[in-house]
Design a protein around this motif. Structure first.
Motif, PDB file in Angstrom:
ATOM      1  N   PRO A 165       0.836  -1.209   0.000  1.00 27.15           N
ATOM      2  CA  PRO A 165       0.000   0.000   0.000  1.00 27.15           C
ATOM      3  C   PRO A 165       0.868   1.255   0.000  1.00 27.15           C
ATOM      4  O   PRO A 165       2.027   1.231   0.438  1.00 27.15           O
ATOM      5  N   CYS A 166       0.302   2.340  -0.498  1.00 27.18           N
ATOM      6  CA  CYS A 166       0.986   3.629  -0.517  1.00 27.18           C
ATOM      7  C   CYS A 166       0.107   4.644   0.194  1.00 27.18           C
ATOM      8  O   CYS A 166      -1.058   4.824  -0.173  1.00 27.18           O
ATOM      9  N   GLN A 167       0.652   5.303   1.216  1.00 31.77           N
ATOM     10  CA  GLN A 167      -0.070   6.347   1.930  1.00 31.77           C
ATOM     11  C   GLN A 167       0.435   7.706   1.478  1.00 31.77           C
ATOM     12  O   GLN A 167       1.643   7.954   1.437  1.00 31.77           O
ATOM     13  N   VAL A 168      -0.537   8.586   1.151  1.00 32.65           N
ATOM     14  CA  VAL A 168      -0.219   9.933   0.712  1.00 32.65           C
ATOM     15  C   VAL A 168      -1.029  10.919   1.542  1.00 32.65           C
ATOM     16  O   VAL A 168      -2.247  10.763   1.667  1.00 32.65           O
ATOM     17  N   ALA A 169      -0.355  11.918   2.116  1.00 35.26           N
ATOM     18  CA  ALA A 169      -1.032  13.001   2.833  1.00 35.26           C
ATOM     19  C   ALA A 169      -1.318  14.110   1.827  1.00 35.26           C
ATOM     20  O   ALA A 169      -0.415  14.524   1.086  1.00 35.26           O
ATOM     21  N   PHE A 170      -2.570  14.577   1.790  1.00 34.46           N
ATOM     22  CA  PHE A 170      -2.987  15.610   0.852  1.00 34.46           C
ATOM     23  C   PHE A 170      -3.576  16.801   1.611  1.00 34.46           C
ATOM     24  O   PHE A 170      -4.405  16.619   2.505  1.00 34.46           O
ATOM     25  N   VAL A 171      -3.173  17.996   1.237  1.00 39.89           N
ATOM     26  CA  VAL A 171      -3.849  19.220   1.634  1.00 39.89           C
ATOM     27  C   VAL A 171      -4.329  19.864   0.343  1.00 39.89           C
ATOM     28  O   VAL A 171      -3.508  20.174  -0.539  1.00 39.89           O
ATOM     29  N   LEU A 172      -5.643  20.016   0.198  1.00 44.51           N
ATOM     30  CA  LEU A 172      -6.226  20.653  -0.976  1.00 44.51           C
ATOM     31  C   LEU A 172      -6.700  22.041  -0.602  1.00 44.51           C
ATOM     32  O   LEU A 172      -7.393  22.204   0.411  1.00 44.51           O
TER      33      LEU A 172
END
Length: 177
Positions: A165-172
């Protein structure tokens, strides 16, 4: 199911002293098993500058993919390896279109990936774990932990071609053209 994420949110008491008003595992988790994606919503603001006097847990807000007008969203998305995605191409395309997500321009009718989309946002993405490919209109970028993407309202899709799995933190952040 993605790994739980501990979320600490600070605030001020009546005397102005800082304290942790929330310190718990984030509870607003949406799993789309057919898509191989788990999204954990961490915080939402509905204006810039943000209202620091609001003590509500904004992660409880019912929200779609994009932030409110003039606002922001902070979430972590875990992408399963592509081989574990259960939905076929047509189903994934229907799901994304149902969410109001689609690419812009020539690829709108026949996107190179069913999850190709564009939002009117500036997205800050930090790869936390695993590896992922960001597909663009005619190219792609392979990303590893610690890599950062500033995605400025362009067509894109995320594909995990790896084994983990790949975890990505996003701020939009809401934006304009």
């Amino acid at each position: 199911m993605a790994s739980p994420i501990r979320r600490v949110v600070t605030g001020k008491d009546a005397t102005g002293k800082a304290f942790a008003m929330i310190d718990a595992v984030a509870a607003t988790v949406h799993e789309r098993e057919a898509m191989g994606v788990t999204s954990t919503l961490l915080w939402v603001t509905d204006c810039i500058p943000a209202d620091l006097s609001n003590c509500e847990d904004t992660a409880n807000m019912k929200i779609g993919v994009v932030p409110p007008t003039g606002g922001t969203i902070f979430r972590v998305i875990e992408f399963a390896p592509e081989r574990e995605v259960k939905a076929d191409h047509a189903t994934r395309l229907r799901i994304f279109q149902g969410m109001g997500l689609a690419p812009e321009g020539e690829s709108r009718e026949k996107p190179r990936d069913p999850t190709m989309h564009r939002t009117k946002t500036v997205d800050y993405a930090l790869i936390l774990s695993g590896e992922i490919d960001m597909l663009l209109d005619d190219s792609e970028v392979h990303l590893k932990p610690g890599n950062v993407v500033i995605q400025r309202g362009t067509n894109h899709a995320w594909v995990n071609r790896g084994d983990a799995p790949c975890q990505v933190a996003f701020v939009l952040v809401d934006a304009k053209d």
